[in-house]
Design a protein around this motif. Structure first.
Motif, PDB file in Angstrom:
ATOM      1  N   LEU A  39     -72.414  11.694 -62.190  1.00 34.91           N
ATOM      2  CA  LEU A  39     -73.343  12.363 -61.714  1.00 34.91           C
ATOM      3  C   LEU A  39     -74.373  11.430 -61.110  1.00 34.91           C
ATOM      4  N   GLU A  40     -75.062  10.802 -61.980  1.00 33.99           N
ATOM      5  CA  GLU A  40     -76.235   9.752 -61.931  1.00 33.99           C
ATOM      6  C   GLU A  40     -75.700   8.699 -60.967  1.00 33.99           C
ATOM      7  N   THR A  41     -74.266   8.311 -61.064  1.00 36.10           N
ATOM      8  CA  THR A  41     -73.645   7.103 -60.086  1.00 36.10           C
ATOM      9  C   THR A  41     -73.915   7.799 -58.490  1.00 36.10           C
ATOM     10  N   ILE A  42     -73.482   8.942 -58.607  1.00 37.40           N
ATOM     11  CA  ILE A  42     -73.211   9.623 -57.291  1.00 37.40           C
ATOM     12  C   ILE A  42     -74.574  10.115 -56.681  1.00 37.40           C
ATOM     13  N   LEU A  43     -75.482  10.358 -57.350  1.00 34.97           N
ATOM     14  CA  LEU A  43     -76.782  10.596 -57.122  1.00 34.97           C
ATOM     15  C   LEU A  43     -77.980   9.252 -56.873  1.00 34.97           C
ATOM     16  N   ASN A  44     -77.560   8.194 -57.706  1.00 38.63           N
ATOM     17  CA  ASN A  44     -78.140   6.996 -57.479  1.00 38.63           C
ATOM     18  C   ASN A  44     -79.573   7.029 -57.931  1.00 38.63           C
ATOM     19  N   GLU A  45     -79.632   7.985 -59.160  1.00 36.82           N
ATOM     20  CA  GLU A  45     -80.864   8.051 -59.967  1.00 36.82           C
ATOM     21  C   GLU A  45     -80.698   8.734 -61.197  1.00 36.82           C
ATOM     22  N   LYS A  46     -81.454   8.536 -62.009  1.00 40.15           N
ATOM     23  CA  LYS A  46     -81.176   9.229 -63.365  1.00 40.15           C
ATOM     24  C   LYS A  46     -81.627  10.617 -63.418  1.00 40.15           C
ATOM     25  N   THR A  47     -81.053  11.223 -64.323  1.00 40.88           N
ATOM     26  CA  THR A  47     -81.417  12.941 -64.218  1.00 40.88           C
ATOM     27  C   THR A  47     -82.099  13.265 -65.341  1.00 40.88           C
ATOM     28  N   LEU A  48     -82.571  14.618 -65.151  1.00 35.12           N
ATOM     29  CA  LEU A  48     -83.520  15.060 -66.084  1.00 35.12           C
ATOM     30  C   LEU A  48     -82.991  16.719 -66.445  1.00 35.12           C
ATOM     31  N   VAL A  49     -82.944  17.030 -67.740  1.00 37.81           N
ATOM     32  CA  VAL A  49     -82.321  18.258 -68.242  1.00 37.81           C
ATOM     33  C   VAL A  49     -83.703  19.227 -68.154  1.00 37.81           C
ATOM     34  N   THR A  50     -83.179  20.435 -67.519  1.00 33.16           N
ATOM     35  CA  THR A  50     -84.219  21.575 -67.636  1.00 33.16           C
ATOM     36  C   THR A  50     -83.568  22.637 -68.304  1.00 33.16           C
ATOM     37  N   VAL A  51     -83.946  23.154 -69.506  1.00 34.33           N
ATOM     38  CA  VAL A  51     -83.388  24.381 -70.284  1.00 34.33           C
ATOM     39  C   VAL A  51     -84.081  25.324 -69.855  1.00 34.33           C
ATOM     40  N   LEU A  52     -83.095  26.440 -69.313  1.00 32.17           N
ATOM     41  CA  LEU A  52     -83.410  27.657 -68.696  1.00 32.17           C
ATOM     42  C   LEU A  52     -83.537  28.724 -69.796  1.00 32.17           C
ATOM     43  N   ARG A  53     -82.580  28.666 -70.630  1.00 28.49           N
ATOM     44  CA  ARG A  53     -82.630  29.645 -71.929  1.00 28.49           C
ATOM     45  C   ARG A  53     -81.892  29.050 -73.029  1.00 28.49           C
ATOM     46  N   GLN A  54     -82.269  29.385 -74.304  1.00 24.29           N
ATOM     47  CA  GLN A  54     -81.649  28.957 -75.428  1.00 24.29           C
ATOM     48  C   GLN A  54     -81.673  30.010 -76.315  1.00 24.29           C
ATOM     49  N   GLU A  55     -80.630  30.590 -76.721  1.00 23.55           N
ATOM     50  CA  GLU A  55     -80.725  31.776 -77.595  1.00 23.55           C
ATOM     51  C   GLU A  55     -79.569  32.131 -78.654  1.00 23.55           C
ATOM     52  N   GLN A  56     -79.668  32.532 -79.637  1.00 28.30           N
ATOM     53  CA  GLN A  56     -78.695  33.131 -80.600  1.00 28.30           C
ATOM     54  C   GLN A  56     -77.661  34.062 -80.080  1.00 28.30           C
ATOM     55  N   ALA A  57     -76.396  33.889 -80.385  1.00 27.13           N
ATOM     56  CA  ALA A  57     -75.574  34.916 -79.984  1.00 27.13           C
ATOM     57  C   ALA A  57     -74.577  34.884 -81.294  1.00 27.13           C
ATOM     58  N   GLY A  58     -73.830  36.101 -81.121  1.00 26.96           N
ATOM     59  CA  GLY A  58     -72.840  36.278 -82.213  1.00 26.96           C
ATOM     60  C   GLY A  58     -72.663  37.919 -82.266  1.00 26.96           C
ATOM     61  N   GLY A  59     -71.408  38.065 -82.946  1.00 25.92           N
ATOM     62  CA  GLY A  59     -71.070  39.642 -83.136  1.00 25.92           C
ATOM     63  C   GLY A  59     -70.499  39.975 -81.746  1.00 25.92           C
ATOM     64  N   LYS A  60     -70.448  41.409 -81.838  1.00 20.42           N
ATOM     65  CA  LYS A  60     -69.783  42.402 -80.896  1.00 20.42           C
ATOM     66  C   LYS A  60     -70.256  41.810 -79.393  1.00 20.42           C
TER      67      LYS A  60
ATOM     68  N   ASN B 160     -72.925  20.915 -57.863  1.00 22.64           N
ATOM     69  CA  ASN B 160     -73.505  21.345 -56.772  1.00 22.64           C
ATOM     70  C   ASN B 160     -72.755  20.695 -55.543  1.00 22.64           C
ATOM     71  N   PRO B 161     -71.919  21.631 -55.016  1.00 20.23           N
ATOM     72  CA  PRO B 161     -70.935  21.053 -53.793  1.00 20.23           C
ATOM     73  C   PRO B 161     -71.828  20.228 -52.751  1.00 20.23           C
ATOM     74  N   GLY B 162     -73.056  20.263 -52.632  1.00 18.22           N
ATOM     75  CA  GLY B 162     -73.936  19.615 -51.608  1.00 18.22           C
ATOM     76  C   GLY B 162     -74.252  18.130 -52.124  1.00 18.22           C
ATOM     77  N   VAL B 163     -73.965  17.569 -53.270  1.00 19.76           N
ATOM     78  CA  VAL B 163     -74.374  16.249 -53.776  1.00 19.76           C
ATOM     79  C   VAL B 163     -73.931  15.128 -52.789  1.00 19.76           C
ATOM     80  N   ILE B 164     -72.690  15.239 -52.427  1.00 22.60           N
ATOM     81  CA  ILE B 164     -72.195  14.418 -51.646  1.00 22.60           C
ATOM     82  C   ILE B 164     -72.837  14.112 -50.406  1.00 22.60           C
ATOM     83  N   ARG B 165     -73.148  15.272 -49.586  1.00 21.04           N
ATOM     84  CA  ARG B 165     -74.214  15.157 -48.213  1.00 21.04           C
ATOM     85  C   ARG B 165     -75.259  14.659 -48.694  1.00 21.04           C
ATOM     86  N   HIS B 166     -76.078  14.877 -49.883  1.00 20.62           N
ATOM     87  CA  HIS B 166     -77.372  14.859 -50.274  1.00 20.62           C
ATOM     88  C   HIS B 166     -77.383  13.302 -50.253  1.00 20.62           C
TER      89      HIS B 166
END
Length: 202
Positions: free
Chosen positions: A40-61, A184-190
């Motif tokens: 993805l970085e090669t396609i975009l031609n730049e380094k990428t950054l991660v943004t965490v939207l949510r991170q939570e514990q899960a488990g059980g029913k 993102n299907p628009g990354v090539i056009r970008h």
């Protein structure tokens, strides 16, 4: 001003060529069992950054995943991968982390939310392997997470089916991290738009 006609390129042929290029690049992206961030970085031609939207514990029913024993948990992490300079969102990712089967040092890095899972594994030099379980394309309103719950993809102006890949990262015999990546299907056009702009400016 230069246009398609003066260059001898039929607009319809150009559209077909772009579609074929997109299909080829996404086929490669979905087939690889290596780190998709590098591609993805090669396609975009730049380094990428991660943004965490949510991170939570899960488990059980409620999550559809059994709680194995006290102190053992699953963690759901939803994040975006975007270009550091452009801010263009290249992927919307959901991870299900099995705390029992992930090296403790890696789990701490994931919990800190400071970097992508793939980059954390690579930077720590951990031995792991990946198994691709499912690939394909979905309409935006069909997107779900690893627990089957609807996901609102953060791709603006989404008009095409979205390529996705589901795979598992192993650090031993048991699954350590389940991953679901929507691209993102628009990354090539970008990227092509960037190249055309530079050509016109030059």
């Amino acid at each position: 001003m230069t246009n398609h006609d003066s260059m001898g390129i039929d607009p319809q042929d150009a559209g077909k060529a772009l579609h074929m290029m997109q299909e080829l690049i996404f086929d490669i992206l979905l087939a690889t069992d290596g780190r998709t961030t590098d591609l993805l970085e090669t396609i975009l031609n730049e380094k990428t950054l991660v943004t965490v939207l949510r991170q939570e514990q899960a488990g059980g029913k409620a999550s559809g995943r059994p709680v194995e024993s006290p102190g053992v948990a699953y963690y759901v992490r939803e994040s975006l991968l975007s270009g550091k300079k452009s801010g263009f969102i290249v992927s919307h990712n959901i991870a299900l982390v099995h705390s029992k089967h992930v090296p403790p040092a890696l789990f701490e890095k994931i919990a800190s939310r400071q970097e992508g899972i793939g980059k954390a594994i690579s930077s720590m030099g951990l031995q792991s392997f990946r198994k691709v379980e499912e690939t394909g394309r979905r309409n935006g309103d069909e997107a779900v997470d690893l627990l089957g719950q609807p996901v609102s993809l953060r791709f603006p102006e989404l008009r095409e089916r979205v390529p996705f890949k589901k795979y598992v990262i192993y650090f031993g015999h048991a699954p350590g991290i389940e991953m679901l990546e929507y691209f993102n299907p628009g990354v090539i056009r970008h990227r092509l738009k960037q190249m055309l702009n530079r050509t016109m400016e030059g």
